[in-house]
Design an enzyme around this catalytic site. Structure first.
Site, PDB file in Angstrom:
ATOM      1  CE  LYS A  71     -71.776  34.806  20.862  1.00 54.73           C
ATOM      2  NZ  LYS A  71     -72.237  33.890  19.930  1.00 54.73           N
ATOM      3  CG  ASN A  92     -67.991  36.102  17.588  1.00 59.52           C
ATOM      4  OD1 ASN A  92     -67.738  37.141  16.751  1.00 59.52           O
ATOM      5  ND2 ASN A  92     -67.750  34.948  17.066  1.00 59.52           N
ATOM      6  CB  ALA A 128     -85.755  33.227  18.504  1.00 61.14           C
TER       7      ALA A 128
END
Length: 277
Positions: A71, A92, A128
């Site tokens: 990504k 994405n 995260a």
């Protein structure tokens, strides 16, 4: 990769062939009367991405969904990016426009849609990675305190910097401390794989959550995750990975210029896949 005739969409990721997206999109495109195909393309982590970039610019390519771990590459490789991609540093969804690639992030759109408006007084972000980053971008301007935690302190530090750049009152916390803070949070986000196994407990542990809490669990699995099951038992608002998949796919419809009936078709197909899983 061998080329076949006709317009094509891809799913690019290290485990693309194991993902659900082709099974979701292919029947919908067929029902719409489209000649587009939707194909998985396994691109392992650490691959040289020049070939991927060049292939996406060929005339038969419409667009490509991009999943982990590419990504960040997708955002950097694009010629034009949306504001949310610029803020998140991740994309994405790449769309070819002539000899250019446009980067979108429909994960952010999906989170915003599912959370709706309103202020979140305290957000606990468990995990995260890219999903957590998408959630933070969707929440910009609508949070009080944000607690970030990950088993990898460096990953937590990177996400903390994103939050600070968004002007959020954020701090990194040890994993166990963040789980304890979740008890009083108004939004708990599970951006980890915890819940993939039916043996996993709630991501925050066994404690009761605040009565105004919203649980957002990015995990989709054949079973109801323990985090979602516990939220429902307590009568809390929640969204799971299947909800996220639905809204993420719906966000692609206007970008691709598909007919409005694509929305109900996607929702119906996703419900079929969920029932069979």
């Amino acid at each position: 990769m061998a080329h076949s005739p006709g317009p094509r969409m891809f799913l690019i990721g290290s485990e693309a062939s194991a993902a659900m997206s082709p099974a979701l999109w292919s029947p919908v495109l067929e029902r719409l009367g489209s000649t587009w195909t939707y194909e998985p393309w396994d691109v392992p982590a650490g691959s040289v991405m020049d070939e991927v970039h060049a292939r996406l610019l060929e005339a038969d390519v419409i667009a490509a969904n991009v999943t982990m771990p590419h990504k960040t590459w997708a955002a950097a490789a694009a010629d034009a990016v949306t504001e949310t991609v610029r803020l998140s540093g991740a994309s994405n969804f790449l769309v070819r426009d002539g000899g250019r690639l446009e980067a979108h992030n429909t994960d952010i759109t999906a989170v915003g849609q599912l959370l709706g408006g309103g202020h979140r007084r305290h957000v606990v972000m468990l995990g995260a990675g890219g999903a957590a980053r998408a959630a933070l971008i969707a929440l910009r301007g609508r949070t009080g305190r944000v607690t970030v935690a990950d088993r990898d302190p460096q990953a937590a530090g990177r996400l903390l910097r994103v939050a600070e750049n968004l002007g959020m009152d954020a701090r990194a916390s040890a994993w166990a401390d963040a789980q304890a803070e979740a008890r009083q949070a108004s939004l708990i986000v599970n951006a980890t794989p915890i819940g993939k196994s039916g043996q996993d407990g709630p991501v925050w542990g066994e404690t009761r959550l605040a009565d105004d809490a919203f649980v957002y669990d990015f995990v989709y699995a054949p079973h109801t995750t323990a985090s979602i099951a516990r939220a429902r038992q307590q009568g809390l608002q929640c969204a799971d990975g299947w909800d996220h998949l639905r809204e993420q796919a719906a966000a692609m419809i206007p970008i691709l210029g598909l007919a409005p009936e694509a929305g109900p078709l996607l929702e119906s197909r996703l419900a079929q896949l969920h029932a069979r899983s």
